[in-house]
Design a protein around this motif. Structure first.
Motif, PDB file in Angstrom:
ATOM      1  N   GLU A 299       0.830  -1.203   0.000  1.00  0.00           N
ATOM      2  CA  GLU A 299       0.000   0.000   0.000  1.00  0.00           C
ATOM      3  C   GLU A 299       0.870   1.260   0.000  1.00  0.00           C
ATOM      4  N   VAL A 300       0.363   2.321  -0.639  1.00  0.00           N
ATOM      5  CA  VAL A 300       1.040   3.608  -0.522  1.00  0.00           C
ATOM      6  C   VAL A 300       0.610   4.231   0.813  1.00  0.00           C
ATOM      7  N   GLU A 301       1.437   5.114   1.323  1.00  0.00           N
ATOM      8  CA  GLU A 301       1.187   5.676   2.659  1.00  0.00           C
ATOM      9  C   GLU A 301       1.356   7.191   2.625  1.00  0.00           C
ATOM     10  N   ILE A 302       0.414   7.880   3.254  1.00  0.00           N
ATOM     11  CA  ILE A 302       0.498   9.335   3.380  1.00  0.00           C
ATOM     12  C   ILE A 302       0.576   9.682   4.857  1.00  0.00           C
TER      13      ILE A 302
ATOM     14  N   PHE B  80       3.677  13.910   3.719  1.00  0.00           N
ATOM     15  CA  PHE B  80       4.703  13.132   3.030  1.00  0.00           C
ATOM     16  C   PHE B  80       4.064  11.894   2.418  1.00  0.00           C
ATOM     17  N   PHE B  81       4.470  11.567   1.187  1.00  0.00           N
ATOM     18  CA  PHE B  81       3.920  10.426   0.456  1.00  0.00           C
ATOM     19  C   PHE B  81       4.986   9.350   0.331  1.00  0.00           C
ATOM     20  N   ILE B  82       4.628   8.100   0.670  1.00  0.00           N
ATOM     21  CA  ILE B  82       5.545   6.973   0.551  1.00  0.00           C
ATOM     22  C   ILE B  82       4.992   6.025  -0.505  1.00  0.00           C
ATOM     23  N   ASN B  83       5.722   5.859  -1.588  1.00  0.00           N
ATOM     24  CA  ASN B  83       5.278   4.985  -2.673  1.00  0.00           C
ATOM     25  C   ASN B  83       5.256   3.519  -2.242  1.00  0.00           C
ATOM     26  N   SER B  84       4.543   2.719  -2.997  1.00  0.00           N
ATOM     27  CA  SER B  84       4.409   1.293  -2.708  1.00  0.00           C
ATOM     28  C   SER B  84       5.767   0.595  -2.650  1.00  0.00           C
ATOM     29  N   SER B  85       5.914  -0.295  -1.658  1.00  0.00           N
ATOM     30  CA  SER B  85       7.091  -1.171  -1.529  1.00  0.00           C
ATOM     31  C   SER B  85       8.403  -0.424  -1.380  1.00  0.00           C
ATOM     32  N   VAL B  86       8.354   0.746  -0.768  1.00  0.00           N
ATOM     33  CA  VAL B  86       9.578   1.507  -0.489  1.00  0.00           C
ATOM     34  C   VAL B  86       9.946   1.325   0.990  1.00  0.00           C
ATOM     35  N   PRO B  87      11.137   0.822   1.288  1.00  0.00           N
ATOM     36  CA  PRO B  87      11.539   0.651   2.694  1.00  0.00           C
ATOM     37  C   PRO B  87      11.568   1.986   3.429  1.00  0.00           C
ATOM     38  N   HIS B  88      10.997   2.009   4.637  1.00  0.00           N
ATOM     39  CA  HIS B  88      10.993   3.246   5.421  1.00  0.00           C
ATOM     40  C   HIS B  88      10.834   2.918   6.903  1.00  0.00           C
ATOM     41  N   ALA B  89      11.239   3.861   7.720  1.00  0.00           N
ATOM     42  CA  ALA B  89      11.104   3.726   9.168  1.00  0.00           C
ATOM     43  C   ALA B  89      10.704   5.082   9.731  1.00  0.00           C
ATOM     44  N   THR B  90      10.009   5.077  10.868  1.00  0.00           N
ATOM     45  CA  THR B  90       9.605   6.337  11.495  1.00  0.00           C
ATOM     46  C   THR B  90       9.802   6.270  13.000  1.00  0.00           C
ATOM     47  N   GLN B  91       9.979   7.437  13.578  1.00  0.00           N
ATOM     48  CA  GLN B  91      10.015   7.545  15.039  1.00  0.00           C
ATOM     49  C   GLN B  91       9.350   8.847  15.449  1.00  0.00           C
ATOM     50  N   SER B  92       8.417   8.739  16.380  1.00  0.00           N
ATOM     51  CA  SER B  92       7.744   9.928  16.879  1.00  0.00           C
ATOM     52  C   SER B  92       8.688  10.749  17.728  1.00  0.00           C
ATOM     53  N   ILE B  93       8.431  12.039  17.751  1.00  0.00           N
ATOM     54  CA  ILE B  93       9.124  12.931  18.666  1.00  0.00           C
ATOM     55  C   ILE B  93       8.083  13.422  19.659  1.00  0.00           C
ATOM     56  N   ARG B  94       8.484  13.733  20.855  1.00  0.00           N
ATOM     57  CA  ARG B  94       7.560  14.026  21.948  1.00  0.00           C
ATOM     58  C   ARG B  94       6.434  14.985  21.557  1.00  0.00           C
ATOM     59  N   ASP B  95       5.233  14.677  22.100  1.00  0.00           N
ATOM     60  CA  ASP B  95       4.041  15.505  21.868  1.00  0.00           C
ATOM     61  C   ASP B  95       3.735  15.678  20.389  1.00  0.00           C
ATOM     62  N   SER B  96       3.683  14.572  19.681  1.00  0.00           N
ATOM     63  CA  SER B  96       3.370  14.621  18.247  1.00  0.00           C
ATOM     64  C   SER B  96       1.969  14.080  17.984  1.00  0.00           C
ATOM     65  N   GLU B  97       1.372  14.560  16.909  1.00  0.00           N
ATOM     66  CA  GLU B  97       0.046  14.129  16.474  1.00  0.00           C
ATOM     67  C   GLU B  97       0.098  13.976  14.959  1.00  0.00           C
ATOM     68  N   VAL B  98      -0.159  12.758  14.472  1.00  0.00           N
ATOM     69  CA  VAL B  98       0.040  12.453  13.060  1.00  0.00           C
ATOM     70  C   VAL B  98      -1.134  11.647  12.508  1.00  0.00           C
ATOM     71  N   ILE B  99      -1.604  12.029  11.318  1.00  0.00           N
ATOM     72  CA  ILE B  99      -2.596  11.240  10.598  1.00  0.00           C
ATOM     73  C   ILE B  99      -1.866  10.334   9.619  1.00  0.00           C
ATOM     74  N   VAL B 100      -2.256   9.059   9.598  1.00  0.00           N
ATOM     75  CA  VAL B 100      -1.683   8.089   8.676  1.00  0.00           C
ATOM     76  C   VAL B 100      -2.794   7.591   7.756  1.00  0.00           C
ATOM     77  N   LEU B 101      -2.584   7.694   6.456  1.00  0.00           N
ATOM     78  CA  LEU B 101      -3.570   7.246   5.474  1.00  0.00           C
ATOM     79  C   LEU B 101      -2.914   6.257   4.519  1.00  0.00           C
ATOM     80  N   TYR B 102      -3.492   5.051   4.462  1.00  0.00           N
ATOM     81  CA  TYR B 102      -3.030   4.045   3.509  1.00  0.00           C
ATOM     82  C   TYR B 102      -4.011   3.983   2.343  1.00  0.00           C
ATOM     83  N   LEU B 103      -3.473   3.903   1.132  1.00  0.00           N
ATOM     84  CA  LEU B 103      -4.284   3.766  -0.074  1.00  0.00           C
ATOM     85  C   LEU B 103      -3.805   2.553  -0.868  1.00  0.00           C
TER      86      LEU B 103
END
Length: 274
Positions: A37-40, A65-88
């Motif tokens: 899946e792609v990820e926003i 930020f847009f992440i194309n299909s099958s692209v390796p990626h990693a994330t780490q939150s930083i304190r007091d963060s609020e993030v929407i994640v959308l998979y398509l």
């Protein structure tokens, strides 16, 4: 490891999956992985670290930020963060043979903001308790896909095709590491399991992920250690060994480097919140 972030379950009726997460500390670490899946990612508040395509970037409040299909990626939150994640679903982008590259500049600012607004609308609709909301949500997803294709897509050329092949290779290597990291996996052993030379693995892995093999392995160990610290009463020595660290000292050093505090203080802070 078969984690949720690697096995995304899209809603069949809207062809998407959206959620919001809040983070009060840096404990929300998603190690290097990929999915079809792609990820926003839309950062509402705070910051989000992203490792992708061999680079390390920080997503700030108001950025998407847009992440194309099958692209390796990693994330780490930083304190007091609020993030929407959308998979398509990747079906539309694959059918059109395109890759997406979000660019926020003075020339694209208007369409960039429109993208943010569409993601916000999709999330707001998803949270409503309304019988027919799925139809509106689906229409907004289609509108978003059209908007992204029209404004930010690039036809996949020879370079893009080579990158897709490279991503597939790295994906298989990630799978091997994830299934063996607790068993004292070495670069030499990974070379045997993957069929690639140690030199190739070391060079390609770092180029594709921005991490060395050992850095990635330690990130998986840390993820498992965090879960055990929060969910069990095991001693830190037991947790270190069960999560794949060679000893407790090694875990404490890496834990402090990434989390900013010692594991014992982290456990205490989590217990205080219960």
């Amino acid at each position: 490891m078969n984690e949720e972030y690697e096995n995304v379950q899209l809603d069949n009726e809207t062809d998407s999956y959206i959620f919001k997460f809040y983070s009060k500390d840096a404990s929300r670490i998603i190690p290097m992985h990929l999915h079809k899946e792609v990820e926003i990612l839309y950062c509402i508040k705070g910051n989000l670290k992203i490792w992708i395509n061999g680079k390390n970037l920080v997503l700030s409040a108001g950025e998407i930020f847009f992440i194309n299909s099958s692209v390796p990626h990693a994330t780490q939150s930083i304190r007091d963060s609020e993030v929407i994640v959308l998979y398509l679903s990747d079906n539309v982008f694959t059918k059109e043979n395109v890759l997406i590259n979000f660019v926020n500049s003075s020339e694209t600012y208007r369409v960039y903001i429109e993208t943010v607004q569409l993601v916000e609308q999709i999330y707001c609709i998803s949270e409503k308790k309304e019988r027919f909301k799925k139809y509106l949500q689906k229409s907004l997803v289609l509108k978003l896909e059209y908007h992204i294709l029209k404004e930010f897509s690039n036809i996949i050329g020879d370079k893009g095709t080579k990158q897709l092949i490279q991503n597939e290779k790295i994906g298989k290597i990630l799978d091997i590491i994830q299934n063996n990291f607790q068993n004292n996996l070495s670069l030499e052993k990974l070379s045997e399991l993957s069929g690639y030379s140690m030199h190739y693995l070391s060079r390609k892995f770092h180029k594709s992920t921005g991490m060395t093999f050992y850095e990635y392995k330690k990130s998986l160990c840390l993820e498992m250690a965090l879960k055990m610290i929060e969910a069990t009463n095991l001693s830190l020595e037991e947790i270190a060994l069960k999560s794949g660290f060679p000893n407790e000292k090694s875990m404490r050093i890496y834990f402090k480097k990434i989390m900013g505090i010692n594991p014992q203080y982290y456990r205490m802070s989590k217990n205080d919140r219960k």
